[in-house]
Design an enzyme around this catalytic site. Sequence first.
Site, mmCIF file in Angstrom:
data_model
loop_
_atom_site.group_PDB
_atom_site.id
_atom_site.type_symbol
_atom_site.label_atom_id
_atom_site.label_comp_id
_atom_site.label_asym_id
_atom_site.label_seq_id
_atom_site.Cartn_x
_atom_site.Cartn_y
_atom_site.Cartn_z
ATOM 1 N N HIS A 11 0.822 -1.214 0.000
ATOM 2 C CA HIS A 11 0.000 0.000 0.000
ATOM 3 C C HIS A 11 0.860 1.270 0.000
ATOM 4 O O HIS A 11 0.729 2.121 -0.876
ATOM 5 C CB HIS A 11 -0.939 -0.008 1.197
ATOM 6 C CG HIS A 11 -1.798 -1.234 1.262
ATOM 7 N ND1 HIS A 11 -2.554 -1.636 0.193
ATOM 8 C CD2 HIS A 11 -1.997 -2.141 2.251
ATOM 9 C CE1 HIS A 11 -3.203 -2.747 0.517
ATOM 10 N NE2 HIS A 11 -2.877 -3.068 1.755
ATOM 11 N N CYS A 43 -6.710 -7.559 3.734
ATOM 12 C CA CYS A 43 -7.892 -7.510 4.598
ATOM 13 C C CYS A 43 -9.032 -8.343 4.033
ATOM 14 O O CYS A 43 -10.009 -8.636 4.739
ATOM 15 C CB CYS A 43 -8.355 -6.069 4.802
ATOM 16 S SG CYS A 43 -8.643 -5.169 3.259
ATOM 17 N N LYS A 133 -0.777 -13.185 5.368
ATOM 18 C CA LYS A 133 -0.208 -11.879 5.040
ATOM 19 C C LYS A 133 -0.224 -11.595 3.542
ATOM 20 O O LYS A 133 -0.775 -10.601 3.091
ATOM 21 C CB LYS A 133 1.233 -11.817 5.573
ATOM 22 C CG LYS A 133 2.022 -10.573 5.193
ATOM 23 C CD LYS A 133 1.509 -9.321 5.845
ATOM 24 C CE LYS A 133 2.449 -8.152 5.618
ATOM 25 N NZ LYS A 133 1.892 -6.879 6.142
ATOM 26 N N ASP A 178 -5.586 -17.649 22.007
ATOM 27 C CA ASP A 178 -4.877 -16.387 22.238
ATOM 28 C C ASP A 178 -4.308 -16.382 23.652
ATOM 29 O O ASP A 178 -4.906 -16.949 24.576
ATOM 30 C CB ASP A 178 -5.806 -15.188 22.050
ATOM 31 C CG ASP A 178 -5.025 -13.898 21.830
ATOM 32 O OD1 ASP A 178 -4.930 -13.455 20.670
ATOM 33 O OD2 ASP A 178 -4.494 -13.342 22.811
ATOM 34 N N PRO A 273 17.592 13.072 6.008
ATOM 35 C CA PRO A 273 16.511 13.777 5.290
ATOM 36 C C PRO A 273 16.282 13.312 3.858
ATOM 37 O O PRO A 273 15.273 13.689 3.256
ATOM 38 C CB PRO A 273 16.956 15.248 5.326
ATOM 39 C CG PRO A 273 18.432 15.189 5.511
ATOM 40 C CD PRO A 273 18.694 13.992 6.370
ATOM 41 N N ASP A 274 17.201 12.501 3.300
ATOM 42 C CA ASP A 274 16.979 11.963 1.960
ATOM 43 C C ASP A 274 16.345 10.573 2.002
ATOM 44 O O ASP A 274 16.207 9.918 0.964
ATOM 45 C CB ASP A 274 18.301 11.904 1.180
ATOM 46 C CG ASP A 274 18.775 13.283 0.737
ATOM 47 O OD1 ASP A 274 17.902 14.100 0.369
ATOM 48 O OD2 ASP A 274 19.989 13.543 0.777
ATOM 49 N N ASP A 280 3.727 0.183 7.107
ATOM 50 C CA ASP A 280 4.034 -0.691 8.231
ATOM 51 C C ASP A 280 5.501 -0.672 8.633
ATOM 52 O O ASP A 280 5.854 -1.173 9.709
ATOM 53 C CB ASP A 280 3.644 -2.134 7.901
ATOM 54 C CG ASP A 280 2.138 -2.348 7.874
ATOM 55 O OD1 ASP A 280 1.397 -1.353 7.978
ATOM 56 O OD2 ASP A 280 1.709 -3.507 7.741
ATOM 57 N N PHE A 423 -31.239 14.340 13.392
ATOM 58 C CA PHE A 423 -32.253 13.428 13.930
ATOM 59 C C PHE A 423 -33.272 13.146 12.845
ATOM 60 O O PHE A 423 -33.840 14.051 12.236
ATOM 61 C CB PHE A 423 -32.973 14.012 15.154
ATOM 62 C CG PHE A 423 -34.253 13.271 15.471
ATOM 63 C CD1 PHE A 423 -34.242 11.896 15.674
ATOM 64 C CD2 PHE A 423 -35.476 13.932 15.537
ATOM 65 C CE1 PHE A 423 -35.414 11.194 15.944
ATOM 66 C CE2 PHE A 423 -36.656 13.249 15.807
ATOM 67 C CZ PHE A 423 -36.627 11.875 16.011
#
Length: 444
Positions: A11, A43, A133, A178, A273-274, A280, A423
């Site tokens: 991504h 996902c 993954k 878990d 800075p370069d 992720d 509403f």
Amino acid sequence: MTTVAVIGCTHAGTFATTSILQHHPDWQVHVFERNATLSFLSCGIALWAGGHVSDPKKMFYSSPEQLEQLGASMHMRTDVTYVDVNAKQLEYKDLETGDTQALQFDKLVVTTGSRPVIPPIEGVNGKRVLLCKTWDDAVRIKETASQGKSVVVIGAGYIGAELAEQFSTINIHTTLVDGADRVLSNNFDKLITDQVEAKYRQHGVKLALGQKITKFTETEDSVTVVTEKGEYTADYAIMAVGFRPNTDLVRDQIDTLPNGAIVTDEYMRASNPDVFAAGDSAAVFYNPTGREDYIPLATNAVRQGLLVGANIETPTRKYMGTQATSAVQLYDLSLAASGLTQGGAAVRGVDTVSTELVEDYRPAFMLSTAPVTSILTWDPKTREVKGGQFCSTVDISGAANVTSMAIQSKFTIDDLANVDFLFQPNFDQPIYFVGAVAMKACAM
């Protein structure tokens, strides 16, 4: 001509490459990707396993050909083996031919993403222990769903929770393991996770919570997951216990968090800075705490990737941070959240209180309605909103977006209680449940 090396193209890499070439169409952009595909929407893996994807090809929103058309030089099935940040040089290997080459670059974009956490447990690398993954992982899981009769899912975060739900709906005997004592313990507080656990039990999922795995043992046609408290045998096991930054190539050359996530400034620049980082592989600025954090989400990757192109020549557009806004559908329950839970605040050493409210989402005179569980987390000193969680059998996902904007804008509970929410009986009560839980907080 400026030469840019982009390492990794899911991504963040896809959007960074697109953005760079939109801003600088004359630049030379080299993209390196280990896999044969890019932009895979992982996902959707659980949904595909459960038969809810119209066409798996649509789980990709871009391709090497599309980026080439924009002007990128694509190096697919290519592994970057060495990077010297200061010398601005990298070496790479074609995984098909074995050929190696070097590239001198002016700017480096590290979008190497994350890799699954694989604990050092005996038998974890067995043939019947799958990961969740990549596209290749997705294909194996889909095959498991079509052929297997039982599965043990390890990890009850978003990914594991969705896998367990989908397997149980296609009549695969499912066990969810878990180490925490609740499902989705990092995402929601107990008032909501109790409802989720009840749904699992109604659908025959065996919950093995609060159990750490000690080993895996395999036979020709099964795998046994051994924990401190029991043994669970199935056709396959799927590891879904989280991710860690995949930044070994540059970890000792630029500033990172202890887990390896690259620290950037608000323009996505690393300590050199370069060098730019996004997705992720990078840390995020977490607005509820005002600190750097590691929160691997596609939404963060996309926004950060776009900013790379905007800022790669001149600092122009600042990163606004994240609230880690997310949602999941499990059976008939819609769950959505933004910001801190009470548990998440405690782990991070942040003092918060939470206000809970359960009420129907629309008036009783309607032919149908349904209860919504709302939890608002806030700072008792400043009264600033720090998080919100919502759960119902109706779509309440928009409430998480409302909460996200409140956190980012530093709303207090008093501000949120006085927002002009609509509403209309088809949609909500005279007081929208987000405003209602804020009003309850104000009355405390």
